[in-house]
Design a protein around this motif. Structure first.
Motif, PDB file in Angstrom:
ATOM      1  N   ASP A   1     -39.744   7.790  67.607  1.00 13.14           N
ATOM      2  CA  ASP A   1     -40.227   8.236  66.305  1.00 13.14           C
ATOM      3  C   ASP A   1     -39.417   9.462  65.918  1.00 13.14           C
ATOM      4  O   ASP A   1     -39.601  10.548  66.475  1.00 13.14           O
ATOM      5  CB  ASP A   1     -41.717   8.545  66.379  1.00 13.14           C
ATOM      6  CG  ASP A   1     -42.304   8.887  65.031  1.00 13.14           C
ATOM      7  OD1 ASP A   1     -41.535   9.235  64.106  1.00 13.14           O
ATOM      8  OD2 ASP A   1     -43.529   8.816  64.897  1.00 13.14           O
ATOM      9  N   ASP A  17     -38.942   8.485  74.509  1.00 15.77           N
ATOM     10  CA  ASP A  17     -40.122   7.806  73.989  1.00 15.77           C
ATOM     11  C   ASP A  17     -41.304   8.777  74.038  1.00 15.77           C
ATOM     12  O   ASP A  17     -41.270   9.782  74.738  1.00 15.77           O
ATOM     13  CB  ASP A  17     -40.407   6.501  74.717  1.00 15.77           C
ATOM     14  CG  ASP A  17     -41.051   6.664  76.094  1.00 15.77           C
ATOM     15  OD1 ASP A  17     -41.929   7.520  76.245  1.00 15.77           O
ATOM     16  OD2 ASP A  17     -40.690   5.909  77.004  1.00 15.77           O
ATOM     17  N   SER A  19     -44.478   7.716  74.619  1.00  8.94           N
ATOM     18  CA  SER A  19     -45.579   7.203  75.421  1.00  8.94           C
ATOM     19  C   SER A  19     -45.743   8.182  76.580  1.00  8.94           C
ATOM     20  O   SER A  19     -44.998   9.145  76.701  1.00  8.94           O
ATOM     21  CB  SER A  19     -45.249   5.807  75.961  1.00  8.94           C
ATOM     22  OG  SER A  19     -44.228   5.891  76.943  1.00  8.94           O
ATOM     23  N   ARG A 197     -41.817   1.136  67.743  1.00  5.47           N
ATOM     24  CA  ARG A 197     -42.888   1.238  68.733  1.00  5.47           C
ATOM     25  C   ARG A 197     -43.162  -0.126  69.347  1.00  5.47           C
ATOM     26  O   ARG A 197     -43.169  -1.127  68.637  1.00  5.47           O
ATOM     27  CB  ARG A 197     -44.170   1.764  68.102  1.00  5.47           C
ATOM     28  CG  ARG A 197     -44.026   3.161  67.533  1.00  5.47           C
ATOM     29  CD  ARG A 197     -45.260   3.604  66.798  1.00  5.47           C
ATOM     30  NE  ARG A 197     -45.062   4.947  66.227  1.00  5.47           N
ATOM     31  CZ  ARG A 197     -45.639   5.388  65.141  1.00  5.47           C
ATOM     32  NH1 ARG A 197     -46.480   4.621  64.473  1.00  5.47           N
ATOM     33  NH2 ARG A 197     -45.404   6.609  64.698  1.00  5.47           N
TER      34      ARG A 197
END
Length: 199
Positions: A1, A17, A19, A197
């Motif tokens: 993102d 990432d 996550s 995503r």
């Protein structure tokens, strides 16, 4: 993102990432960051730019979503997100073909036969327009959404489930963002990404 500083640093140009795993994402041949729309990343076809990450776990059911703008007519298929194809399988993908229709699903070569389970849209992605694309697989069907609206299946080849309903184990744990799934012959379009995503 690219709008999230935890995912991208314009100063160091490091991409990660967001996550819990914090996997490193590399950008072979670079890319161009812009703070337009709170942060976008543009990949160029002339420089074969794309993103890749390793140690990605296979998901038996998934949602792949991206906010994307295609900046010029693609010359070949490309994938906003795909597991790497090395010899016999692709465990998950969200791809755009040269005609700008979208498909999501998986692939498995069984007994020398190519088998797909996927859905392809009838609708096309317009050029130079931001579109939110979502591809899902729930264990029984693949679906696609453009800006939150379910797409119509393509009349010529809207989808099939020759490969069954269980995604195969991927050939590698590598994924691509913004290119085709084969390592050697993958193509890169001229696109801008707001985010990608997979979960």
């Amino acid at each position: 993102d690219f709008s999230n500083s935890a995912s991208y640093s314009p100063i160091t140009q490091a991409i990660a990432d967001i996550s819990g795993a914090k996997k490193t994402i590399t950008a072979p041949n670079g890319g161009t960051y812009s703070n337009d729309f709170s942060g976008i990343y543009t990949l160029s076809s002339t420089s074969s730019q794309y993103l890749t990450a390793t140690a990605f776990s296979m998901l038996p059911k998934w949602t792949i979503e991206t906010y994307i703008r295609i900046n010029q007519t693609p010359t070949a298929q490309f994938c906003p997100f795909a597991s790497e194809y090395a010899s016999s399988s692709i465990s998950m993908l969200l791809c755009v073909d040269a005609a700008r229709t979208v498909f999501t699903g998986f692939f498995n070569r069984v007994g020398g036969l190519d088998k797909w389970s996927f859905k392809r849209s009838a609708e096309t992605i317009p050029l130079n327009t931001w579109v939110h694309i979502v591809g899902t697989f729930d264990g029984s069907a693949a679906n696609l959404y453009f800006d939150g609206i379910s797409t119509t299946a393509n009349s010529a080849d809207g989808g099939r489930y020759d490969a069954g309903y269980v995604p195969p184990t991927p050939n590698t744990n590598r994924v691509f963002i913004g290119k085709d799934y084969p390592t050697a012959v993958g193509t890169t379009p001229n696109i801008s990404l707001g985010f990608v995503r997979a979960y």
